[in-house]
Structures are given as structure tokens and as C-alpha cells.
Design a protein around this motif. Structure first.
Motif, PDB file in Angstrom:
ATOM      1  N   ALA A  37       0.683  -1.231  -0.038  1.00 47.46           N
ATOM      2  CA  ALA A  37       0.030  -0.005  -0.121  1.00 47.46           C
ATOM      3  C   ALA A  37       0.862   1.180  -0.168  1.00 47.46           C
ATOM      4  CB  ALA A  37      -0.922   0.198   1.164  1.00 47.46           C
ATOM      5  N   GLU A  38       1.921   1.283   0.674  1.00 51.68           N
ATOM      6  CA  GLU A  38       2.780   2.298   0.763  1.00 51.68           C
ATOM      7  C   GLU A  38       3.382   2.697  -0.652  1.00 51.68           C
ATOM      8  OE1 GLU A  38       7.231   3.224   2.653  1.00 51.68           O
ATOM      9  OE2 GLU A  38       5.787   1.951   4.042  1.00 51.68           O
ATOM     10  N   LEU A  39       3.746   1.460  -1.168  1.00 53.25           N
ATOM     11  CA  LEU A  39       4.627   1.839  -2.586  1.00 53.25           C
ATOM     12  C   LEU A  39       3.197   2.251  -3.579  1.00 53.25           C
ATOM     13  CD1 LEU A  39       6.742  -1.638  -2.512  1.00 53.25           C
ATOM     14  CD2 LEU A  39       7.469   0.895  -2.246  1.00 53.25           C
ATOM     15  N   TYR A  40       2.389   1.660  -3.431  1.00 50.95           N
ATOM     16  CA  TYR A  40       1.203   2.308  -4.447  1.00 50.95           C
ATOM     17  C   TYR A  40       0.799   3.590  -4.168  1.00 50.95           C
ATOM     18  CZ  TYR A  40       0.555  -1.893  -7.436  1.00 50.95           C
ATOM     19  OH  TYR A  40       0.596  -2.865  -8.280  1.00 50.95           O
ATOM     20  N   SER A  41       1.182   4.084  -3.084  1.00 51.50           N
ATOM     21  CA  SER A  41       0.567   5.505  -2.522  1.00 51.50           C
ATOM     22  C   SER A  41       1.375   6.605  -3.662  1.00 51.50           C
ATOM     23  CB  SER A  41       0.844   5.665  -1.036  1.00 51.50           C
ATOM     24  OG  SER A  41       1.898   5.639  -0.770  1.00 51.50           O
ATOM     25  N   ALA A  42       2.281   6.246  -4.101  1.00 54.71           N
ATOM     26  CA  ALA A  42       3.139   7.201  -5.062  1.00 54.71           C
ATOM     27  C   ALA A  42       2.069   7.328  -6.253  1.00 54.71           C
ATOM     28  CB  ALA A  42       4.406   6.444  -5.541  1.00 54.71           C
ATOM     29  N   TYR A  70      -1.038   6.686  -5.874  1.00 59.18           N
ATOM     30  CA  TYR A  70      -2.655   6.725  -5.349  1.00 59.18           C
ATOM     31  C   TYR A  70      -2.281   7.248  -3.876  1.00 59.18           C
ATOM     32  CZ  TYR A  70      -3.889   3.554  -9.005  1.00 59.18           C
ATOM     33  OH  TYR A  70      -4.163   3.149 -10.285  1.00 59.18           O
ATOM     34  N   PRO A  71      -2.140   8.477  -3.638  1.00 62.73           N
ATOM     35  CA  PRO A  71      -1.786   9.243  -2.503  1.00 62.73           C
ATOM     36  C   PRO A  71      -2.815   8.846  -1.289  1.00 62.73           C
ATOM     37  CG  PRO A  71      -1.882  10.610  -4.037  1.00 62.73           C
ATOM     38  CD  PRO A  71      -2.305   9.749  -4.871  1.00 62.73           C
ATOM     39  N   GLU A  72      -4.119   8.694  -1.405  1.00 61.91           N
ATOM     40  CA  GLU A  72      -5.059   8.489  -0.707  1.00 61.91           C
ATOM     41  C   GLU A  72      -4.608   6.843  -0.153  1.00 61.91           C
ATOM     42  OE1 GLU A  72      -5.802   9.232  -3.662  1.00 61.91           O
ATOM     43  OE2 GLU A  72      -6.778   7.702  -4.679  1.00 61.91           O
ATOM     44  N   LEU A  73      -3.861   6.055  -0.473  1.00 62.76           N
ATOM     45  CA  LEU A  73      -3.378   4.924   0.129  1.00 62.76           C
ATOM     46  C   LEU A  73      -2.536   4.852   1.497  1.00 62.76           C
ATOM     47  CD1 LEU A  73      -3.038   2.555  -3.050  1.00 62.76           C
ATOM     48  CD2 LEU A  73      -5.020   2.943  -1.386  1.00 62.76           C
ATOM     49  N   THR A  74      -2.014   6.030   1.637  1.00 63.46           N
ATOM     50  CA  THR A  74      -1.327   6.309   2.809  1.00 63.46           C
ATOM     51  C   THR A  74      -2.099   5.833   4.058  1.00 63.46           C
ATOM     52  OG1 THR A  74      -1.662   8.761   2.934  1.00 63.46           O
ATOM     53  CG2 THR A  74       0.403   8.017   1.722  1.00 63.46           C
ATOM     54  N   ASN A  75      -3.573   6.230   4.167  1.00 63.94           N
ATOM     55  CA  ASN A  75      -4.377   6.099   5.238  1.00 63.94           C
ATOM     56  C   ASN A  75      -5.291   5.193   4.668  1.00 63.94           C
ATOM     57  OD1 ASN A  75      -2.995   8.170   6.786  1.00 63.94           O
ATOM     58  ND2 ASN A  75      -4.198   9.852   5.606  1.00 63.94           N
ATOM     59  N   ALA A  76      -5.162   4.266   4.053  1.00 64.28           N
ATOM     60  CA  ALA A  76      -6.039   3.335   3.535  1.00 64.28           C
ATOM     61  C   ALA A  76      -6.544   2.194   4.313  1.00 64.28           C
ATOM     62  CB  ALA A  76      -5.844   2.652   2.093  1.00 64.28           C
ATOM     63  N   LEU A  77      -7.859   1.740   4.460  1.00 70.79           N
ATOM     64  CA  LEU A  77      -7.963   0.490   5.137  1.00 70.79           C
ATOM     65  C   LEU A  77      -7.792  -0.683   4.217  1.00 70.79           C
ATOM     66  CD1 LEU A  77     -11.606   1.464   6.376  1.00 70.79           C
ATOM     67  CD2 LEU A  77      -9.589   1.582   7.821  1.00 70.79           C
ATOM     68  N   ILE A  78      -7.145  -1.558   5.051  1.00 74.30           N
ATOM     69  CA  ILE A  78      -6.773  -2.966   4.157  1.00 74.30           C
ATOM     70  C   ILE A  78      -7.861  -3.922   4.763  1.00 74.30           C
ATOM     71  CG2 ILE A  78      -4.980  -4.551   3.618  1.00 74.30           C
ATOM     72  CD1 ILE A  78      -2.994  -2.258   4.438  1.00 74.30           C
ATOM     73  N   GLU A  79      -8.272  -4.793   3.644  1.00 66.79           N
ATOM     74  CA  GLU A  79      -9.513  -5.709   4.036  1.00 66.79           C
ATOM     75  C   GLU A  79      -9.169  -6.984   3.075  1.00 66.79           C
ATOM     76  OE1 GLU A  79     -13.208  -4.296   2.638  1.00 66.79           O
ATOM     77  OE2 GLU A  79     -13.410  -2.961   4.259  1.00 66.79           O
ATOM     78  N   GLY A  80      -9.145  -8.196   3.938  1.00 64.00           N
ATOM     79  CA  GLY A  80      -8.905  -9.326   3.200  1.00 64.00           C
ATOM     80  C   GLY A  80      -7.811 -10.188   3.803  1.00 64.00           C
ATOM     81  N   PRO A  81      -7.185 -11.194   3.257  1.00 67.62           N
ATOM     82  CA  PRO A  81      -7.336 -11.729   1.958  1.00 67.62           C
ATOM     83  C   PRO A  81      -8.781 -12.317   1.794  1.00 67.62           C
ATOM     84  CG  PRO A  81      -5.997 -13.140   2.805  1.00 67.62           C
ATOM     85  CD  PRO A  81      -6.225 -12.291   4.081  1.00 67.62           C
ATOM     86  N   VAL A  82      -9.259 -12.171   0.525  1.00 71.95           N
ATOM     87  CA  VAL A  82     -10.572 -13.217   0.009  1.00 71.95           C
ATOM     88  C   VAL A  82      -9.724 -14.010  -0.950  1.00 71.95           C
ATOM     89  CG1 VAL A  82     -12.778 -13.135  -0.941  1.00 71.95           C
ATOM     90  CG2 VAL A  82     -12.203 -11.359   0.797  1.00 71.95           C
ATOM     91  N   MET A  83     -10.036 -15.242  -0.583  1.00 71.72           N
ATOM     92  CA  MET A  83      -9.540 -16.409  -1.622  1.00 71.72           C
ATOM     93  C   MET A  83     -10.248 -16.724  -2.635  1.00 71.72           C
ATOM     94  SD  MET A  83      -6.669 -16.870  -0.326  1.00 71.72           S
ATOM     95  CE  MET A  83      -6.011 -18.296  -1.399  1.00 71.72           C
ATOM     96  N   LYS A  84     -10.079 -16.637  -3.923  1.00 74.68           N
ATOM     97  CA  LYS A  84     -10.800 -16.824  -5.190  1.00 74.68           C
ATOM     98  C   LYS A  84      -9.959 -17.416  -6.143  1.00 74.68           C
ATOM     99  CE  LYS A  84     -14.296 -14.567  -8.039  1.00 74.68           C
ATOM    100  NZ  LYS A  84     -14.854 -13.300  -8.482  1.00 74.68           N
ATOM    101  N   ASP A  85     -10.301 -18.409  -6.717  1.00 73.95           N
ATOM    102  CA  ASP A  85      -9.522 -18.798  -7.806  1.00 73.95           C
ATOM    103  C   ASP A  85      -8.096 -18.981  -7.600  1.00 73.95           C
ATOM    104  OD1 ASP A  85     -11.918 -19.406  -9.055  1.00 73.95           O
ATOM    105  OD2 ASP A  85     -12.060 -17.419 -10.093  1.00 73.95           O
ATOM    106  N   GLY A  86      -7.606 -19.600  -6.540  1.00 74.62           N
ATOM    107  CA  GLY A  86      -6.439 -19.469  -6.197  1.00 74.62           C
ATOM    108  C   GLY A  86      -5.728 -18.118  -6.123  1.00 74.62           C
ATOM    109  N   GLU A  87      -6.243 -17.170  -5.824  1.00 76.59           N
ATOM    110  CA  GLU A  87      -5.796 -15.715  -5.622  1.00 76.59           C
ATOM    111  C   GLU A  87      -6.039 -15.365  -4.463  1.00 76.59           C
ATOM    112  OE1 GLU A  87      -6.040 -14.099 -10.265  1.00 76.59           O
ATOM    113  OE2 GLU A  87      -7.109 -13.400  -8.885  1.00 76.59           O
ATOM    114  N   ALA A  88      -5.295 -14.439  -3.738  1.00 76.66           N
ATOM    115  CA  ALA A  88      -5.780 -13.982  -2.309  1.00 76.66           C
ATOM    116  C   ALA A  88      -5.787 -12.515  -2.767  1.00 76.66           C
ATOM    117  CB  ALA A  88      -4.335 -14.152  -1.469  1.00 76.66           C
ATOM    118  N   ILE A  89      -6.898 -12.006  -2.677  1.00 75.27           N
ATOM    119  CA  ILE A  89      -7.366 -10.714  -3.138  1.00 75.27           C
ATOM    120  C   ILE A  89      -7.632  -9.836  -1.859  1.00 75.27           C
ATOM    121  CG2 ILE A  89      -8.974  -9.210  -4.351  1.00 75.27           C
ATOM    122  CD1 ILE A  89      -9.627 -11.753  -5.898  1.00 75.27           C
ATOM    123  N   PHE A  90      -6.820  -8.764  -1.597  1.00 74.18           N
ATOM    124  CA  PHE A  90      -7.018  -7.723  -0.738  1.00 74.18           C
ATOM    125  C   PHE A  90      -7.441  -6.294  -1.293  1.00 74.18           C
ATOM    126  CE2 PHE A  90      -3.487 -10.226   0.585  1.00 74.18           C
ATOM    127  CZ  PHE A  90      -3.375 -10.447   1.910  1.00 74.18           C
TER     128      PHE A  90
END
Length: 69
Positions: free
Chosen positions: A32-37, A39-59
Motif C-alpha cells: 500500500a505504501e509503494l502504491y501510494s506514489a 494513489y496518495p489516498e492509500l497512505t491512510n487506506a483501510l486494508i481488507e482481506g484476503p478473500v480467496m478466489k480461484d487460487g488468488e488472495a485478493i486484498f
């Protein structure tokens, strides 16, 4: 019965956009910190997950609720 080890691929979703995992060894908060470059709003984002779907962990990253004060 043998154990089978499956590699789980992580993906991150923000604002309807599916973002790939930059580095599987990084923590989710580091991603999230790296993607905040981009998407600046990710610096304070809520993180939910992971939800498992088709062998993927989705946050899911979502904007933190709050207002200017």
C-alpha cells in the motif's frame, strides 16, 4: 496422502482497479505504501482481506473514513 503446496498469487484492488503484487515478500502495508506514489489516498487506506478466489488472495484497499477537522 501427500501434501500439495500451492503458490497463492496476491492481488490488490483499489477503486475498482486490480493492482498486481509488486513483490510477494513485502507485507500488505508495504505494498500500500509503494502504491501510494500513484494513489496518495492509500497512505491512510483501510486494508481488507484476503478473500480467496480461484487460487488468488485478493486484498482490498479502501479510503479511510473521516473528514477535515
Amino acid at each position: 496422502m501427500a501434501l500439495e503446496i500451492a503458490n497463492v498469487i496476491r492481488f490488490f484492488v483499489y477503486n475498482g482497479t486490480k493492482l498486481p503484487d509488486i513483490n510477494p515478500t513485502f507485507s500488505v502495508s508495504k505494498i500500500a505504501e509503494l502504491y501510494s506514489a500513484a494513489y496518495p489516498e492509500l497512505t491512510n487506506a483501510l486494508i481488507e482481506g484476503p478473500v480467496m478466489k480461484d487460487g488468488e488472495a485478493i486484498f482490498t484497499f479502501s479510503k479511510a473514513a473521516g473528514g477535515k477537522g
